[in-house]
Design an enzyme around this catalytic site. Structure first.
Site, PDB file in Angstrom:
ATOM      1  N   SER A  11       5.904  66.133  86.830  1.00 45.00           N
ATOM      2  CA  SER A  11       4.514  66.137  86.372  1.00 45.00           C
ATOM      3  C   SER A  11       3.951  67.551  86.441  1.00 45.00           C
ATOM      4  O   SER A  11       4.036  68.233  87.467  1.00 45.00           O
ATOM      5  CB  SER A  11       3.671  65.215  87.245  1.00 45.00           C
ATOM      6  OG  SER A  11       2.305  65.461  86.979  1.00 45.00           O
ATOM      7  N   HIS A  36       6.188  65.255  82.274  1.00 49.38           N
ATOM      8  CA  HIS A  36       5.151  64.222  82.372  1.00 49.38           C
ATOM      9  C   HIS A  36       3.782  64.909  82.372  1.00 49.38           C
ATOM     10  O   HIS A  36       3.522  65.788  83.206  1.00 49.38           O
ATOM     11  CB  HIS A  36       5.378  63.441  83.673  1.00 49.38           C
ATOM     12  CG  HIS A  36       4.449  62.300  83.883  1.00 49.38           C
ATOM     13  ND1 HIS A  36       4.638  61.058  83.310  1.00 49.38           N
ATOM     14  CD2 HIS A  36       3.314  62.196  84.625  1.00 49.38           C
ATOM     15  CE1 HIS A  36       3.670  60.239  83.693  1.00 49.38           C
ATOM     16  NE2 HIS A  36       2.852  60.913  84.491  1.00 49.38           N
ATOM     17  N   ASP A  38      -0.194  64.489  82.639  1.00 50.02           N
ATOM     18  CA  ASP A  38      -1.240  63.599  83.146  1.00 50.02           C
ATOM     19  C   ASP A  38      -2.605  63.991  82.609  1.00 50.02           C
ATOM     20  O   ASP A  38      -3.178  64.993  83.049  1.00 50.02           O
ATOM     21  CB  ASP A  38      -1.270  63.662  84.675  1.00 50.02           C
ATOM     22  CG  ASP A  38      -0.088  62.956  85.309  1.00 50.02           C
ATOM     23  OD1 ASP A  38       0.116  61.770  85.014  1.00 50.02           O
ATOM     24  OD2 ASP A  38       0.642  63.604  86.092  1.00 50.02           O
ATOM     25  N   MET A  40      -6.495  63.155  82.386  1.00 51.78           N
ATOM     26  CA  MET A  40      -7.514  62.393  83.133  1.00 51.78           C
ATOM     27  C   MET A  40      -8.904  62.725  82.606  1.00 51.78           C
ATOM     28  O   MET A  40      -9.197  63.893  82.342  1.00 51.78           O
ATOM     29  CB  MET A  40      -7.449  62.774  84.613  1.00 51.78           C
ATOM     30  CG  MET A  40      -6.099  62.556  85.251  1.00 51.78           C
ATOM     31  SD  MET A  40      -6.147  63.035  86.988  1.00 51.78           S
ATOM     32  CE  MET A  40      -4.434  62.755  87.439  1.00 51.78           C
ATOM     33  N   HIS A  69       0.790  60.719  79.738  1.00 46.95           N
ATOM     34  CA  HIS A  69       0.215  59.616  80.507  1.00 46.95           C
ATOM     35  C   HIS A  69      -1.307  59.707  80.404  1.00 46.95           C
ATOM     36  O   HIS A  69      -1.923  60.556  81.064  1.00 46.95           O
ATOM     37  CB  HIS A  69       0.705  59.749  81.966  1.00 46.95           C
ATOM     38  CG  HIS A  69       0.179  58.714  82.901  1.00 46.95           C
ATOM     39  ND1 HIS A  69       0.318  58.814  84.276  1.00 46.95           N
ATOM     40  CD2 HIS A  69      -0.481  57.539  82.687  1.00 46.95           C
ATOM     41  CE1 HIS A  69      -0.224  57.759  84.849  1.00 46.95           C
ATOM     42  NE2 HIS A  69      -0.728  56.975  83.911  1.00 46.95           N
ATOM     43  N   MET A  71      -4.743  58.706  81.288  1.00 46.55           N
ATOM     44  CA  MET A  71      -5.601  58.014  82.251  1.00 46.55           C
ATOM     45  C   MET A  71      -7.031  58.184  81.748  1.00 46.55           C
ATOM     46  O   MET A  71      -7.854  58.877  82.359  1.00 46.55           O
ATOM     47  CB  MET A  71      -5.391  58.592  83.651  1.00 46.55           C
ATOM     48  CG  MET A  71      -4.082  58.124  84.270  1.00 46.55           C
ATOM     49  SD  MET A  71      -3.583  59.101  85.695  1.00 46.55           S
ATOM     50  CE  MET A  71      -2.757  60.444  84.864  1.00 46.55           C
ATOM     51  N   MET A 140       2.589  52.398  88.320  1.00 49.65           N
ATOM     52  CA  MET A 140       1.996  53.391  89.234  1.00 49.65           C
ATOM     53  C   MET A 140       2.309  52.998  90.674  1.00 49.65           C
ATOM     54  O   MET A 140       2.106  51.847  91.072  1.00 49.65           O
ATOM     55  CB  MET A 140       0.466  53.439  89.070  1.00 49.65           C
ATOM     56  CG  MET A 140      -0.060  54.024  87.771  1.00 49.65           C
ATOM     57  SD  MET A 140       0.316  55.764  87.461  1.00 49.65           S
ATOM     58  CE  MET A 140      -0.178  56.560  88.970  1.00 49.65           C
ATOM     59  N   GLY A 145      -5.013  59.241  89.596  1.00 51.75           N
ATOM     60  CA  GLY A 145      -6.128  60.197  89.721  1.00 51.75           C
ATOM     61  C   GLY A 145      -5.745  61.484  90.426  1.00 51.75           C
ATOM     62  O   GLY A 145      -6.312  62.530  90.138  1.00 51.75           O
ATOM     63  N   ASP A 178       5.656  56.230  89.014  1.00 53.67           N
ATOM     64  CA  ASP A 178       4.840  57.445  89.072  1.00 53.67           C
ATOM     65  C   ASP A 178       3.969  57.427  90.319  1.00 53.67           C
ATOM     66  O   ASP A 178       3.093  56.579  90.451  1.00 53.67           O
ATOM     67  CB  ASP A 178       3.982  57.496  87.802  1.00 53.67           C
ATOM     68  CG  ASP A 178       3.118  58.749  87.707  1.00 53.67           C
ATOM     69  OD1 ASP A 178       3.269  59.658  88.536  1.00 53.67           O
ATOM     70  OD2 ASP A 178       2.284  58.805  86.778  1.00 53.67           O
TER      71      ASP A 178
HETATM   72  C1  DX5 Z   1      -1.339  60.530  89.394  1.00 56.87           C
HETATM   73  C2  DX5 Z   1      -0.448  60.972  88.285  1.00 56.87           C
HETATM   74  C3  DX5 Z   1       0.898  61.385  88.737  1.00 56.87           C
HETATM   75  C4  DX5 Z   1       0.930  62.532  89.706  1.00 56.87           C
HETATM   76  C5  DX5 Z   1       2.165  62.400  90.536  1.00 56.87           C
HETATM   77  O1  DX5 Z   1      -2.455  59.905  88.855  1.00 56.87           O
HETATM   78  O2  DX5 Z   1      -0.284  59.972  87.320  1.00 56.87           O
HETATM   79  O3  DX5 Z   1       1.754  61.634  87.631  1.00 56.87           O
HETATM   80  O4  DX5 Z   1       0.937  63.786  89.076  1.00 56.87           O
HETATM   81  O5  DX5 Z   1       2.118  63.343  91.543  1.00 56.87           O
HETATM   82  P1  DX5 Z   1       2.952  63.165  92.893  1.00 56.87           P
HETATM   83  O6  DX5 Z   1       4.393  63.105  92.494  1.00 56.87           O
HETATM   84  O7  DX5 Z   1       2.605  64.377  93.678  1.00 56.87           O
HETATM   85  O8  DX5 Z   1       2.494  61.881  93.500  1.00 56.87           O
HETATM   86 ZN    ZN Z   2       1.282  60.292  85.721  1.00 50.93          ZN
END
Ligand code: DX5
Ligand code: ZN
Length: 221
Positions: A11, A36, A38, A40, A69, A71, A140, A145, A178
């Site tokens: 990520s 990946h 993310d 948000m 991804h 969110m 998840m 977040g 994830d």
């Molecule tokens: C959290 C994200 C993850 C996050 C994972 O909401 O969707 O992809 O970046 O990070 P780690 O591996 O540090 O939990």
């Molecule tokens: Zn993610």
């Protein structure tokens, strides 16, 4: 069905954003297949990360598979945008979409692979009606977040239930996990049935992301 080979999807959230280009090159040279991303919105999750401009600009720097991804609430509003930025797969949240089937169809119509994500407390039943069209189900293993949270082992039965459903229905979608994944638990989630392992802090959060990625693959042997 035989086990799918494991795929690592580091990520970008854990990256030093001043050094993104350099870090992506390191991962790509190490043979890491997926990135990946993310996204948000500060509404579906209580955090804001990055969006289209960043994805569009890193698309020029790498051929890695972009696993986006989302969110964000009502993701249907932005699917064409993210496809246009170079997403290879767009994953929406079951809890964030007013019409999951329509959003998945829209992703496919854009020529992009589609995924459906569920938060830790959302049951597997939320994705079951859509399995036939899905390229990926994202389970998840932390509340979405934030990076750097602790893995929630209670999602393991859900991963196995999805693996069993895939087998039963003769399907081939990926199962992605994830949140809180690293060399200490990668083998556990892979054995439970996940084949795409997202890793934030444990890869791009480390000084040597190539060595960190290798440590995760080695832990699966
Ligand atoms: C959290 C994200 C993850 C996050 C994972 O909401 O969707 O992809 O970046 O990070 P780690 O591996 O540090 O939990
Ligand atoms: Zn993610």
């Amino acid at each position: 069905m035989e086990k799918l080979p494991p795929l690592l999807a580091p990520s970008l959230l854990a990256c030093d954003f001043a050094r993104i280009g350099e870090k992506i090159k390191i991962l790509e040279s190490a043979g890491v297949p997926w990135l990946h991303l993310d996204v948000m919105d500060g509404a579906f999750v209580p955090n804001i990360s990055f969006g289209q401009p960043l994805i569009k600009s890193i698309r020029k720097a790498t051929d890695m598979f972009f696993d986006v991804h989302l969110m964000i609430n009502e993701p249907g509003r932005y699917l064409a945008d993210f496809a246009g930025c170079g997403a290879d797969l767009i994953c929406i949240h079951a809890e964030a979409s007013g019409d999951i089937a329509a959003d998945l169809a829209a992703i496919k119509a854009l020529g992009v692979k589609c995924g459906l994500a569920i938060k830790p407390k959302t049951p597997a039943e939320a994705v079951l009606p859509h399995l036939k069209v899905l390229d990926l189900v994202l389970v998840m293993s932390v509340e979405p977040g934030f990076g750097g949270q602790k893995f929630m082992p209670e999602v393991l039965p859900k991963i196995s239930a999805l693996r069993d459903a895939r087998e039963r229905e003769g399907l081939a979608f990926h199962i992605e996990v994830d949140g809180g994944i690293g060399p200490e638990n990668a083998a556990l989630v892979y054995a439970a049935g996940a084949d795409v392992l997202v890793a934030g802090s444990s890869v791009l959060g480390k000084d040597d992301p190539a060595a960190a990625a290798k440590a995760i693959y080695d832990s699966l042997k």
